[in-house]
Design a protein around this motif. Structure first.
Motif, PDB file in Angstrom:
ATOM      1  N   LEU A   1       0.874  -1.258   0.109  1.00  0.00           N
ATOM      2  CA  LEU A   1       0.045  -0.039   0.234  1.00  0.00           C
ATOM      3  C   LEU A   1       0.876   1.294  -0.009  1.00  0.00           C
ATOM      4  CD1 LEU A   1      -2.645  -1.142   2.628  1.00  0.00           C
ATOM      5  CD2 LEU A   1      -2.959  -0.885  -0.056  1.00  0.00           C
ATOM      6  N   LEU A   2       2.246   1.167   0.311  1.00  0.00           N
ATOM      7  CA  LEU A   2       2.861   2.295   0.147  1.00  0.00           C
ATOM      8  C   LEU A   2       3.418   2.451  -1.400  1.00  0.00           C
ATOM      9  CD1 LEU A   2       5.497   1.553   3.103  1.00  0.00           C
ATOM     10  CD2 LEU A   2       3.728   2.909   3.256  1.00  0.00           C
ATOM     11  N   LEU A   3       3.116   1.924  -2.243  1.00  0.00           N
ATOM     12  CA  LEU A   3       3.391   1.845  -3.390  1.00  0.00           C
ATOM     13  C   LEU A   3       2.439   2.588  -4.203  1.00  0.00           C
ATOM     14  CD1 LEU A   3       5.648  -1.283  -3.872  1.00  0.00           C
ATOM     15  CD2 LEU A   3       6.611   0.858  -3.639  1.00  0.00           C
ATOM     16  N   ASN A   4       2.801   3.238  -5.528  1.00  0.00           N
ATOM     17  CA  ASN A   4       1.992   3.773  -6.470  1.00  0.00           C
ATOM     18  C   ASN A   4       1.119   2.554  -7.306  1.00  0.00           C
ATOM     19  OD1 ASN A   4       0.622   5.188  -8.496  1.00  0.00           O
ATOM     20  ND2 ASN A   4       2.364   6.276  -9.256  1.00  0.00           N
ATOM     21  N   LYS A   5       0.015   2.443  -7.158  1.00  0.00           N
ATOM     22  CA  LYS A   5      -0.794   1.640  -7.677  1.00  0.00           C
ATOM     23  C   LYS A   5      -0.697   1.573  -9.186  1.00  0.00           C
ATOM     24  CE  LYS A   5      -5.068   3.683  -6.947  1.00  0.00           C
ATOM     25  NZ  LYS A   5      -6.475   3.681  -6.526  1.00  0.00           N
ATOM     26  N   GLU A   6      -0.345   2.861  -9.949  1.00  0.00           N
ATOM     27  CA  GLU A   6      -0.493   3.341 -11.284  1.00  0.00           C
ATOM     28  C   GLU A   6       0.406   2.644 -12.007  1.00  0.00           C
ATOM     29  OE1 GLU A   6      -3.251   4.710 -12.263  1.00  0.00           O
ATOM     30  OE2 GLU A   6      -4.011   4.875 -10.279  1.00  0.00           O
ATOM     31  N   ASN A   7       1.689   2.372 -11.457  1.00  0.00           N
ATOM     32  CA  ASN A   7       2.844   1.821 -12.182  1.00  0.00           C
ATOM     33  C   ASN A   7       3.543   0.700 -11.613  1.00  0.00           C
ATOM     34  OD1 ASN A   7       4.150   3.522 -10.260  1.00  0.00           O
ATOM     35  ND2 ASN A   7       5.007   4.730 -11.934  1.00  0.00           N
ATOM     36  N   VAL A   8       3.041   0.295 -10.280  1.00  0.00           N
ATOM     37  CA  VAL A   8       3.748  -0.690  -9.770  1.00  0.00           C
ATOM     38  C   VAL A   8       2.810  -2.110  -9.661  1.00  0.00           C
ATOM     39  CG1 VAL A   8       4.473  -1.796  -7.629  1.00  0.00           C
ATOM     40  CG2 VAL A   8       5.022   0.584  -8.191  1.00  0.00           C
ATOM     41  N   ILE A   9       3.500  -3.405 -10.197  1.00  0.00           N
ATOM     42  CA  ILE A   9       2.718  -4.368 -10.137  1.00  0.00           C
ATOM     43  C   ILE A   9       3.341  -5.324  -9.021  1.00  0.00           C
ATOM     44  CG2 ILE A   9       2.301  -6.842 -11.352  1.00  0.00           C
ATOM     45  CD1 ILE A   9       3.031  -3.656 -13.445  1.00  0.00           C
ATOM     46  N   ILE A  10       2.388  -5.872  -8.186  1.00  0.00           N
ATOM     47  CA  ILE A  10       2.728  -6.544  -6.837  1.00  0.00           C
ATOM     48  C   ILE A  10       2.928  -8.244  -7.438  1.00  0.00           C
ATOM     49  CG2 ILE A  10       2.103  -7.373  -4.568  1.00  0.00           C
ATOM     50  CD1 ILE A  10       2.405  -4.286  -5.188  1.00  0.00           C
ATOM     51  N   GLU A  11       4.331  -8.637  -7.353  1.00  0.00           N
ATOM     52  CA  GLU A  11       4.511  -9.845  -7.879  1.00  0.00           C
ATOM     53  C   GLU A  11       4.639 -10.893  -6.656  1.00  0.00           C
ATOM     54  OE1 GLU A  11       7.970 -12.039 -10.640  1.00  0.00           O
ATOM     55  OE2 GLU A  11       7.337 -10.020 -11.031  1.00  0.00           O
ATOM     56  N   ILE A  12       3.592 -11.637  -6.547  1.00  0.00           N
ATOM     57  CA  ILE A  12       3.551 -12.545  -5.581  1.00  0.00           C
ATOM     58  C   ILE A  12       4.445 -13.901  -5.753  1.00  0.00           C
ATOM     59  CG2 ILE A  12       2.055 -14.284  -3.911  1.00  0.00           C
ATOM     60  CD1 ILE A  12      -0.350 -12.328  -5.026  1.00  0.00           C
ATOM     61  N   LEU A  13       5.388 -14.066  -5.127  1.00  0.00           N
ATOM     62  CA  LEU A  13       6.603 -15.087  -5.360  1.00  0.00           C
ATOM     63  C   LEU A  13       5.876 -16.479  -5.156  1.00  0.00           C
ATOM     64  CD1 LEU A  13       9.447 -13.739  -3.058  1.00  0.00           C
ATOM     65  CD2 LEU A  13       9.366 -13.680  -5.643  1.00  0.00           C
ATOM     66  N   GLU A  14       6.544 -17.403  -5.819  1.00  0.00           N
ATOM     67  CA  GLU A  14       6.077 -18.905  -6.052  1.00  0.00           C
ATOM     68  C   GLU A  14       6.065 -19.511  -4.628  1.00  0.00           C
ATOM     69  OE1 GLU A  14      10.403 -18.989  -6.961  1.00  0.00           O
ATOM     70  OE2 GLU A  14       8.615 -17.619  -7.386  1.00  0.00           O
ATOM     71  N   ASP A  15       6.686 -19.258  -3.545  1.00  0.00           N
ATOM     72  CA  ASP A  15       6.895 -19.919  -2.599  1.00  0.00           C
ATOM     73  C   ASP A  15       5.727 -19.225  -1.459  1.00  0.00           C
ATOM     74  OD1 ASP A  15       8.059 -17.796  -1.722  1.00  0.00           O
ATOM     75  OD2 ASP A  15       9.755 -18.353  -1.196  1.00  0.00           O
ATOM     76  N   VAL A  16       4.816 -18.523  -2.086  1.00  0.00           N
ATOM     77  CA  VAL A  16       4.049 -17.857  -0.876  1.00  0.00           C
ATOM     78  C   VAL A  16       2.828 -18.978  -0.974  1.00  0.00           C
ATOM     79  CG1 VAL A  16       2.245 -16.176  -0.512  1.00  0.00           C
ATOM     80  CG2 VAL A  16       4.816 -15.497  -1.246  1.00  0.00           C
ATOM     81  N   ILE A  17       2.433 -19.578   0.335  1.00  0.00           N
ATOM     82  CA  ILE A  17       1.358 -20.132   0.441  1.00  0.00           C
ATOM     83  C   ILE A  17      -0.088 -19.494   0.306  1.00  0.00           C
ATOM     84  CG2 ILE A  17       0.112 -22.095   1.743  1.00  0.00           C
ATOM     85  CD1 ILE A  17       2.992 -22.728   2.796  1.00  0.00           C
ATOM     86  N   PRO A  18      -1.019 -19.835  -0.322  1.00  0.00           N
ATOM     87  CA  PRO A  18      -2.158 -18.743  -0.474  1.00  0.00           C
ATOM     88  C   PRO A  18      -3.090 -19.178   0.691  1.00  0.00           C
ATOM     89  CG  PRO A  18      -2.179 -20.601  -2.119  1.00  0.00           C
ATOM     90  CD  PRO A  18      -0.895 -20.841  -1.425  1.00  0.00           C
ATOM     91  N   ASP A  19      -2.758 -18.856   1.822  1.00  0.00           N
ATOM     92  CA  ASP A  19      -3.590 -19.322   2.818  1.00  0.00           C
ATOM     93  C   ASP A  19      -4.725 -18.072   3.242  1.00  0.00           C
ATOM     94  OD1 ASP A  19      -2.162 -17.320   4.319  1.00  0.00           O
ATOM     95  OD2 ASP A  19      -1.194 -18.474   5.247  1.00  0.00           O
ATOM     96  N   LYS A  20      -5.610 -17.928   4.071  1.00  0.00           N
ATOM     97  CA  LYS A  20      -6.585 -16.902   4.183  1.00  0.00           C
ATOM     98  C   LYS A  20      -6.112 -15.454   4.213  1.00  0.00           C
ATOM     99  CE  LYS A  20     -10.744 -15.996   6.779  1.00  0.00           C
ATOM    100  NZ  LYS A  20     -10.660 -14.731   6.915  1.00  0.00           N
TER     101      LYS A  20
END
Length: 412
Positions: A82-101
Motif C-alpha cells: 500500500l506504500l507503492l503507487n498503484k498506477e505503475n507498480v505490479i505486486i508480484e507474489i513469489l511462487e513460494d507464498v502459500i495462498p492461505d486465508k
C-alpha cells in the motif's frame, strides 16, 4: 562492498515494445536473493526497492514504465504494498507464498484499492483458485516447465481473467510457441539472440550504416571517408541536411553539402548523430528494447573506460558496447559479421571473447552480468580489476538514463 544494486529485466508486449521492467534488488554483489547471505532475504530486498520508490528513485531504473516488484508472504500480509503507487507498480507474489486465508484477504484488499497482482513462476494447483480469481497476470517459467506442462497450465488458467506472461523466453522458437499459447507479455533474452545460423547477404544499405558507425568511431577521423559513406545513402543524406537546417541550430545560411555539414558539426557531434541514426536503422524490425540495451552497454562501457587507467582508445569502449548486439541486429553469427568490419583488433577480440583480460572485455562482461543480476561474477571482476562498486552503480544508472534519452530522440 556496501553498495545496493537494482537490476532491471525488460518485459515486452506482442508488438515487442517495452511494457515494463521487473526490478531485482541485491545489497552488494555477493548477496543473492535466494541465498539469504548476510541476512539479505526477500523481505530486505523488497523493502529496499520500496524505500527507493518512496524516495523517487525507481524512475531512475524504469523511466516511469510499469515496475514488477517481488513480494514475500510477510510483506503482503503486513500491507507494505500500500506504500507503492498503484498506477505503475505490479505486486508480484513469489511462487513460494502459500495462498492461505491471510494472504488471500490481503490480496483482495489490494485489488479493491486498484492494485495489479501477478503470480510468479506459476504451476497450477487447486489451492491457488482464490488467488487466480484476484490475479491480473500469471507468469509461466519457460525453463522450469516442459512444453506439455506449459500447455496444460495454459489450458487450466484460460477460464480465469488473467494475462499470461511468458518468462525466461530465450529463443525465437520460445517466443513463437508462447504466442501460440495465448501469451501476451514476454520476459527474457530472445530479442538478443540471432535467429539465422548461416551467412546471408546483408543489404548494402544496412552494411553501409555499420561501416559508418565504425568509421566515425575510429581513431583516425576522416571527413572524406565519412562523406562518401553518407553520400551513398540518400535517406541518410536527407536526414543529416534536415537535422543541420533545423531550428535547433539556427545557422544564418542553409547547409547544402555533406562535407559542410560534417565540418560544422565537428567530430564529437557527428559521431553521436551518425551512431544514433545508423543504429536505429539497423534495429528496423527488431524490438526497440534491443536498441536501448545496445546503447546501455555502450554508455556503461564508456563510463568504465573513462574512470580506469587504460591504454585503450576511449571511443573503443563505446563502439564495442554498441556492437555487442551486432548478431541480433543482423540475425547472423557474430564471428561472421565482426570479421568484415573495419574494427580495431582490441574491439574484435573483446566482442568475440578471444581476450578475457582486457579492460574492453571486462567492461562488457560487467554490463552483461548486471543485466542478468549475476552478482558473484560482477564482484569477481570488480575485485580482480579493482573497479570501485560505487563507480559501477553510477555507471549503470547513468547508462540507463542516457540510453533511454538516445532512443527517445532518434531523428525520424
Amino acid at each position: 562492498m556496501n553498495v545496493d544494486y537494482v537490476a532491471r529485466q525488460p518485459v515486452l508486449d506482442k508488438k515487442l515494445n517495452t511494457w515494463g521492467y521487473e526490478l531485482l534488488f541485491r545489497a552488494g554483489f555477493k548477496n543473492s536473493f535466494a541465498d539469504n547471505i548476510d541476512g539479505v532475504d526477500g523481505d530486505t530486498a523488497t523493502m529496499s526497492i520500496i524505500n527507493n520508490a518512496l524516495l523517487g528513485n525507481i524512475s531512475n531504473h524504469t523511466r516511469d514504465e510499469r515496475s514488477l516488484i517481488n513480494f514475500t508472504r510477510s510483506l503482503i500480509v503486513d500491507d507494505y504494498a500500500l506504500l507503492l503507487n498503484k498506477e505503475n507498480v505490479i505486486i508480484e507474489i513469489l511462487e513460494d507464498v502459500i495462498p492461505d486465508k491471510k494472504v488471500v484477504d490481503s490480496c483482495r484488499k489490494l485489488k479493491e484499492k486498484g492494485y495489479t497482482l501477478a503470480l510468479d513462476d506459476f504451476f497450477f494447483n487447486k489451492d491457488y483458485h482464490e488467488l487466480l480469481k484476484l490475479a491480473d497476470i500469471v507468469k509461466l517459467d519457460f525453463v522450469a516447465a516442459s512444453v506439455d506442462e506449459l500447455k496444460a497450465i495454459v489450458k487450466k488458467i484460460k477460464s480465469y481473467n488473467v494475462t499470461i506472461l511468458a518468462e525466461k523466453v530465450e529463443t525465437q522458437d520460445d517466443y513463437n510457441f508462447a504466442v501460440s499459447q495465448g501469451c501476451e507479455l514476454f520476459q527474457g533474452y530472445f530479442f538478443g539472440k540471432p535467429v539465422m545460423i548461416k551467412r546471408e547477404n546483408i543489404k548494402e544499405s544496412k552494411f553501409s550504416k555499420l561501416r559508418l558507425i565504425s568509421e566515425v568511431n575510429s581513431n583516425a577521423f576522416n571527413i572524406d571517408n565519412i562523406e562518401n559513406i553518407i553520400k551513398s545513402d540518400p535517406v541518410l543524406t536527407l536526414r543529416l541536411l534536415k537535422y543541420l537546417n533545423s531550428a535547433f541550430f539556427s545557422f544564418r545560411s542553409e547547409v547544402k553539402s555533406i562535407h559542410q555539414a560534417i565540418a560544422m558539426l565537428g567530430p564529437k557531434r557527428i559521431k553521436r548523430w551518425t551512431t544514433v541514426v545508423s543504429a536505429a536503422d539497423l534495429n528496423e524490425g527488431k524490438p526497440i528494447e534491443l536498441l536501448k540495451e545496445s546503447f546501455f552497454r555502450a554508455k556503461f562501457c564508456e563510463t568504465i573506460g573513462q574512470n580506469i587507467e587504460s591504454n585503450i582508445f576511449l571511443d573503443d569502449f563505446f563502439l564495442m558496447g554498441l556492437l555487442s548486439y551486432v548478431d541480433a541486429f543482423f540475425g547472423q553469427p557474430k564471428e561472421v559479421l565482426v570479421g568484415d568490419l573495419p574494427l580495431s583488433n582490441n574491439i574484435k577480440h573483446a566482442l568475440l571473447g578471444h581476450e578475457q583480460k582486457s579492460m574492453l572485455a571486462n567492461s562488457l562482461e560487467l554490463a552483461q552480468a548486471l543485466e542478468l543480476g549475476l552478482w558473484d561474477y560482477v564482484d569477481s571482476i570488480s575485485t580482480d580489476k579493482q573497479i570501485d562498486g560505487n563507480l559501477i552503480k553510477t555507471a549503470y544508472l547513468d547508462a540507463i538514463n542516457q540510453a533511454t534519452e538516445y532512443v527517445s530522440t532518434i531523428p525520424l
